[in-house]
Structures are given as C-alpha cells and as structure tokens.
Write an enzyme that holds these catalytic residues in place. Structure first.
Site, PDB file in Angstrom:
ATOM      1  N   ALA A 159     -12.277 -54.702  10.640  1.00 20.47           N
ATOM      2  CA  ALA A 159     -11.628 -55.707  11.476  1.00 20.47           C
ATOM      3  C   ALA A 159     -10.856 -56.701  10.618  1.00 20.47           C
ATOM      4  O   ALA A 159     -11.145 -56.885   9.438  1.00 20.47           O
ATOM      5  CB  ALA A 159     -12.669 -56.457  12.311  1.00 20.47           C
ATOM      6  N   SER A 160      -9.851 -57.325  11.224  1.00 17.14           N
ATOM      7  CA  SER A 160      -9.094 -58.419  10.623  1.00 17.14           C
ATOM      8  C   SER A 160      -8.476 -57.973   9.291  1.00 17.14           C
ATOM      9  O   SER A 160      -7.768 -56.975   9.244  1.00 17.14           O
ATOM     10  CB  SER A 160      -9.994 -59.643  10.462  1.00 17.14           C
ATOM     11  OG  SER A 160      -9.264 -60.786  10.117  1.00 17.14           O
ATOM     12  N   ASN A 161      -8.771 -58.701   8.193  1.00 16.35           N
ATOM     13  CA  ASN A 161      -8.237 -58.286   6.903  1.00 16.35           C
ATOM     14  C   ASN A 161      -8.720 -56.894   6.524  1.00 16.35           C
ATOM     15  O   ASN A 161      -8.013 -56.143   5.845  1.00 16.35           O
ATOM     16  CB  ASN A 161      -8.655 -59.283   5.816  1.00 16.35           C
ATOM     17  CG  ASN A 161      -7.889 -60.585   5.900  1.00 16.35           C
ATOM     18  OD1 ASN A 161      -6.921 -60.697   6.639  1.00 16.35           O
ATOM     19  ND2 ASN A 161      -8.319 -61.578   5.145  1.00 16.35           N
ATOM     20  N   SER A 219      -9.379 -53.077  13.968  1.00 15.93           N
ATOM     21  CA  SER A 219      -9.539 -54.070  15.022  1.00 15.93           C
ATOM     22  C   SER A 219      -8.870 -55.365  14.585  1.00 15.93           C
ATOM     23  O   SER A 219      -9.100 -55.843  13.479  1.00 15.93           O
ATOM     24  CB  SER A 219     -11.026 -54.308  15.293  1.00 15.93           C
ATOM     25  OG  SER A 219     -11.213 -55.252  16.321  1.00 15.93           O
TER      26      SER A 219
END
Length: 726
Positions: A310-312, A335
């Site tokens: 997710a994210s980074n 994500s």
C-alpha cells in the site's frame, strides 16, 4: 534448539550473482550464491524465543510477534521488562504491533477480527484462533558500498511453505516505515497462503541520529553511540564530529532522520530494492531447501511471485514491475499507490463525462502546493464541518486563528483573492481543486493539514530529493522533539530507546517533529511557527512557500526564476528537481497483470495525480493489451489507521478488504487462469452515526468489487482519456 538461538550470523559482503543458475569453477553445475551487495545478519526460528516473564511472557511468531490477534487489537502495546533498555526481541514484537496498527483499523467495530485480521484464514473463514504463524525469519541488509544505504530485508518463511508449490510475496513498506511496514498487508496475506514473504524498508525506516549525544538506531532496533554501533548502525548523518558539534551549538537537540537525510534519495531505488528483496528470498529458499543434487530448486521460472503493498509500498511494487527485466514478478497489487507521474501529456482524465483539468503531478508538486493552501482552504464554506471531532481538527485544537492568519498572509502576497476570510478560503480551495484534489476532498483538508501531513512531507521529501545533509536547514527546517507550546526540547531517552518500535520513519512527533528554525522569537514546531514576513503565527507560511519554490524553480509570489541570491537558491532547487526526475514512473508494466485499488476520497495522494493518472498513462503506453485493472472505492481514503478517529469513523470505509480481495483475484488469475476484474467504481456505504461512536461495520458496508460490474459502475476509456463515472 534453545530459545534465542540464532541459526546463522553472517557479515560477509559478497560480489556474487543472485540466486540464479551460475556456473562454478568453470563447470556447468548450478550454485546458490548470495546476491550482490547483501550482508546477512541472522536467521531466527519463530516461535522459539520467549521474552519477558509472568504476565509479559510471549512466544514470538512471524506475523504478530507472539501477541496474536488479541494483542494486536489491545488498548496498549506490550510492556518492556526495562522500558529504558528494550531488547531487540522486544523491539521486534512491538514493531510488529505498531506497524500492523499503523496501516489498518485495529478496532472490532471497524472490521478487525471479522473482515480481516490474523484469526481469519486464507479462505476467509473467521475463527477463534490467535493467528500465530510459525516459521523462520532471515534478516539482511543491502548496501551500495557507501555504508549509508542500509536497506533492510526480512524474508519470512512459514512452516507451511510448500516446496512443491513455491510462492513469494514481495512487500515493500508503506510510508517511511521500517522493514515490517507491510506486515499487515502483503505480510499477512502471503504468510496465510504459505508463501515466503520478502519484506523491505526500501531504504527508509526508523533511523534516528540524535545529534546531541551521537546515538543511533542499530539494524536490530536497539540504540548505541555511532562509534559503538559501527557497521551495524542503521543510519548516521554524514557529519564529522567537528561539524556536528558546531551544529549542535547553533541548533541544539536536533535529530537527523534517515529517509530525509541519508543523502541517497531512497525513493529512486524503491523498485530496485523490491527486486533485490525477491532475489534474496530466492537465495534463502534455495539455501533452506536445496540439496547437493539440486542446489537451486527455486527460480523465477518455477516460483510464483506477487508484489503487493500500500501507499509508498504500492508505488514500489509498480516501479519494480516496470524495472523487472529478469521476469521475476508475475503480478502486482497496489493499494492507493503514490505514483510519480512523469507527464500530463498524451492522456487525460474524465469524471462524470467532463474533462478533469488538474492531474498528473508529482508528490513533490502537490504536497508542497497543498502545504501552502490547505489550512486556509479548510475555512471555506464548502469545507465546513459542523461537529466536534478529530475530522474537524483545526477547530477542535483552536487552530482557527492561525488558519485565518494563513489566509491573510496569502492575500497580502497576492496568492489568494478576496476581501474576507470566507472569500480567501474559497479561492484557496479552488486552487487545490485545480491542482488535482476532487470534491470528495473538500472537508478533508482540515484534518489532513492539522495532523501534519503537509508540513512533514514537504520538509522531508525536499530534503531527500535534493540529498541535503542534516545540517542544511533547508528552508529553515530541521527535526527535533518539541513541547506542548512548540519549543525545541531534548528527546526523552526512553522515547529514543523505543523508537524502532514506535516511530514510523517520519517527523510525526515520535519523537521528532518539523521545526522551523527561523520562526520569529526562536525556533518553533510547525503548528506554532511565526513567519518573518508576516510577524504572526500562521503555521510558517514563509517555510511553505520556500518548499514549493524548491520544487517549481520559481518564487511563488513573484513568479521569477530562482537565482544564486534568492531563498531558496537556484542550486538548491536544481538539486531537488534533479532528485524528483530520478523517481518518476514510466507506467510500462511489461504486460504484467496488475490491480490498483484506490479510494476516491484520498486527500493525501489524490487519485487525479496518482491512481487515475497512472491507469490512464499505462493505457497510453501499453494500449489495449494492458493487463492493469483499476478499482476506485467510494468513501475510501488513504489512512485506514485514521478510521478509529472521531469523524473518520462515520464517513469512510476501509480499503484493506479490497487489497485482500485483489490479492485473492491475482492469485486465482496466476494459478488457475481466473479472470481479472473489469475497471470499476465500487459503491460502498459509510457506517454513519455519531462522530466517535459509529456503529460496527458489516460486510454490507464494503461490498466486494465485481468481476463484471454494472454498466453504470464501469471505468472505461474515451480515446486517450480514462473515463470514471460519478
């Protein structure tokens, strides 16, 4: 085997090739060689280590650190036998606790234990189990020879690993977190499937160098002086003792942070580090299960590899797929990925049939832009929140006067129009909308700014991109602990001792926050900063303008190009913009299947600048043959960990169930030829109720995405533009 027994301890840096078929001694026999640049630290059997006595005793495992589903959802972190001197094992346990909760809603009302959690099987069955997963964990560090990269990799091999059906899940950390940053996403999903999980901090992590006493985090999380830590130092600022002493005298109690001050621009290597973790995982599996007759039973050709986070971490997974010239990765799930879009040309975005004007900007651009305008925009009529909740943080914490001062300062500099605060705030909100934020984000700028996202990321990423040292004071910014009125103080020794478990690699106040050195009257933390140009407490407008100038190369007030005499200087801006150029994605996934899940209400990484833009650019690059699928979740935002907060609980749904579903669908596609979902919008139902007391979530609030959604929910393409329905 005795408790605490380390299976292997190696510190030999090799220059050998990765875990592939390599000829030995001029012959043709394959060998399993340690990948280049990898230093092995340890291999530990879990559960095998008992820590603490009596009520604090626990047996560690791969997923939960021995505390299980109940412990991860407990009101407080597990206790240390000696809080001032936690052991490496205790820090690992508590790091698993904080990293799991740092990316997921850990409350039962939010879905923990019913929709997701250690007690839920890979098949989705809710059980009474604590969800402990036994196995072995192999810890290693990847360096580039400088001694400052120190990318940590943890390969977890569950006892359920099936040598006849091998699989690896790559889990780069989200945010700036350490090696366990993806334990609740890729880690949990992969371990339950019986896959080896290759976690990596991707060059980030909790590396806090306390410049006052010259102490650092070691790779195992414990702290020591820089000299005593030696090669096991996770991060130390690149300062001589003389320079450090002089800096301490001028700026006492400052703390250097690895992500910001490693002078490595770690983001440029996120993809490469993810691939390196995969190579090390193959090496580990071959070392564990290989035989004299077959020393390399596992290769990229016979081992299923999914990159997911997710994210980074989602961005790193996509970047790894873009860079995967060896065919290691079979599929990707990302994500809310923080994609760095290289251009806004050659593609477009339509929403509800109308063209979107602002899209395709980089993290550096929209973060520093938002840091200027968000506190003023939070006062706009369209952003108004009529409740006492954390979602209304600016009002809740009496920051309204400072937000008003920000509006006034912007007006005085000609950066917003209007004679009243209401008019100025409306113009600030319009500027955010034009820069990529959407209507669903209008009320979110309040809490997102007041919780520190803009000031923290604007300071950290400009430092990281430009490779500035800890003594640079870029745009007057540094990091230190602060008291309740914003004054710089010494970090508490216990907070530093426990930082590997409690901190998240950013300047979020645990223990360091963003300090504006040039605040009128003396250095202050960002919420209390008084700008020299305005003379009032306005959250440090001058610092925010400086950070945007670094990214744009222009004075944001006059529009003039930066020079050698300007603040910041042209050279500083050139360094930052050069670093940004190193991190850009190309959106060419090489035909690999991928699923991106993003929340329409994401105010941290707006979908127009990230998920939508990446999906559109990928289509332009790979055409109709692209295997990327995009799932946009209504009422989803960036931080599932914010969902327990009052006001967030009533408005938003978790994205984590959709990450898990996407991983399941990708698995079925790669293993059994199952279909990929169509691009689509998922229409969820928030929990509602009273802020801070939302009713318990049910499966009806988060319906699964469909393989063949209704026509009104389908995301399509019109020419070169992605078309998203309302």
């Amino acid at each position: 085997m005795r408790v605490n027994e380390r299976v292997t301890v190696r510190w030999a840096l090799t220059a050998l090739a990765g875990a592939t078929l390599v000829a030995c001694g001029g012959g043709s026999d394959p060998s399993n060689d340690l990948p280049q640049g990898i230093k092995e630290i340890s291999a530990t059997v879990y559960p095998a280590t008992t820590i603490g006595t009596g009520a604090t005793a626990a047996t560690q495992d791969l997923l939960t650190g021995g505390i299980g589903k109940t412990g991860l959802g407990a009101a407080a972190a597990p206790a240390y036998a000696d809080p001032a001197n936690p052991t490496a094992a205790e820090l690992r346990r508590n790091a698993l606790f904080s990293n799991y909760r740092g990316i997921l809603d850990y409350t039962a009302k939010g879905g923990y234990g019913t929709l997701y959690g250690p007690n839920i099987t890979a098949e989705g069955q809710v059980t009474a189990s604590e969800g402990l997963i036994p196995g072995r964990e192999y810890l290693a560090v990847q360096d580039d020879g400088s001694g400052r990269k120190q990318t940590v990799i943890a390969v977890q091999v569950p006892d359920s690993f099936n040598t006849s059906n091998p699989c690896i899940v790559l889990g780069p950390s989200s945010g700036s977190r350490g090696v366990y940053g993806a334990i609740g996403t890729a880690g949990e999903w992969g371990l339950k499937k019986g896959c080896a999980v290759a976690l990596t901090d991707a060059g980030k992590g909790v590396g806090l160098h306390n410049l006052a006493d010259d102490t650092v985090n070691k790779v195992d999380g414990t702290r020591a002086t820089r000299t005593a830590a030696g090669a096991l130092s996770f991060f130390a600022a690149n300062l001589t003792d003389a320079v450090r002493s002089a800096y301490n005298a001028a700026f006492p109690h400052r703390i250097a942070i690895k992500h910001a001050h490693s002078q490595q621009n770690p983001e440029k290597d996120w993809g490469a580090d993810t691939l390196a973790a995969g190579r090390y995982a193959l090496y580990v599996l071959n070392a564990r299960y290989g035989t004299a007759d077959n020393p390399v039973p596992f290769t990229t050709g016979n081992t299923l590899v999914i990159a997911g986070s997710a994210s980074n971490g989602g961005a790193a997974s996509l970047r790894a797929a873009e860079q995967d010239g060896e065919g290691m990765i079979d599929g990707v799930v990302a994500s809310e990925p923080v994609t760095e879009i290289p251009t806004a040309a050659g593609y477009g975005i339509q929403f509800d049939g109308a063209a979107v004007a602002g899209y395709g900007k980089t993290l550096a651009e929209y973060t520093t832009w938002g840091n200027i305008y968000q506190p003023c925009a939070a006062l706009a009529a369209d952003a108004a929140i009529n409740e006492t909740s954390i979602y209304n943080y600016i009002t809740l914490t009496a920051m309204t006067a400072r937000a008003t001062a920000r509006c006034d300062g912007l007006a005085a500099k000609g950066l917003v129009s209007g004679a009243t605060t209401e008019e100025r705030a409306a113009d600030a909100l319009a500027k955010l909308r034009a820069y990529g934020w959407n209507a669903e984000n209008n009320t979110m700028h309040n809490a997102h700014y007041a919780l520190g996202n803009g000031p923290i990321l604007s300071a950290m990423y400009t430092m990281a991109y430009g490779r500035f040292g800890a003594d640079a004071n870029l745009c007057g910014s540094s990091f230190a602990a602060a008291n309740a009125t914003g004054d710089v103080i010494a970090a508490a020794p216990t907070a530093l001792a426990q930082s590997a478990a409690t901190a998240n690699g950013t300047a979020n106040g645990t223990p360091a926050t963003v300090i504006y050195n040039d605040s009128v009257g003396g250095a202050k933390s960002w919420p209390f900063a008084v700008s020299p140009s305005t003379g009032v407490a306005d959250f440090g407008l001058d610092n925010a303008l400086c950070q945007y100038a670094l990214v744009s190369g222009k004075d944001p007030v006059t529009g003039a190009a930066l020079t050698a005499a300007s603040t910041p200087t042209k050279a500083q801006s050139d360094a930052v913009r050069s670093g940004v150029a190193e991190v850009l994605h190309n959106a060419n996934l090489r035909g690999k299947p991928a699923i991106i899940v993003a929340g329409r209400s994401d105010a941290l990484v707006p979908v127009n600048n990230n998920a939508r833009a990446y999906a559109a650019l990928n289509r332009a690059v790979e055409g109709a043959s692209s295997k990327l699928r995009y799932v946009e979740v209504m009422n989803g935002q960036h931080f599932d960990a914010f969902l327990p907060f009052s006001g967030f609980d009533t408005r938003f749904v978790p994205l984590h169930p959709y990450f898990n579903q996407a991983m399941d669908v990708m698995w079925a596609h790669l293993k059994n030829g199952g279909p990929l979902p169509a691009n689509q919008v998922v229409r969820t139902t928030p929990r509602g109720g009273t802020a801070g007391a939302a009713p318990a979530i049910t499966a009806a609030n988060v319906p699964p995405f469909a393989m063949s959604p209704a026509a009104a929910d389908q995301i399509g393409f019109v020419g070169t533009s992605i078309s998203v329905p309302r």
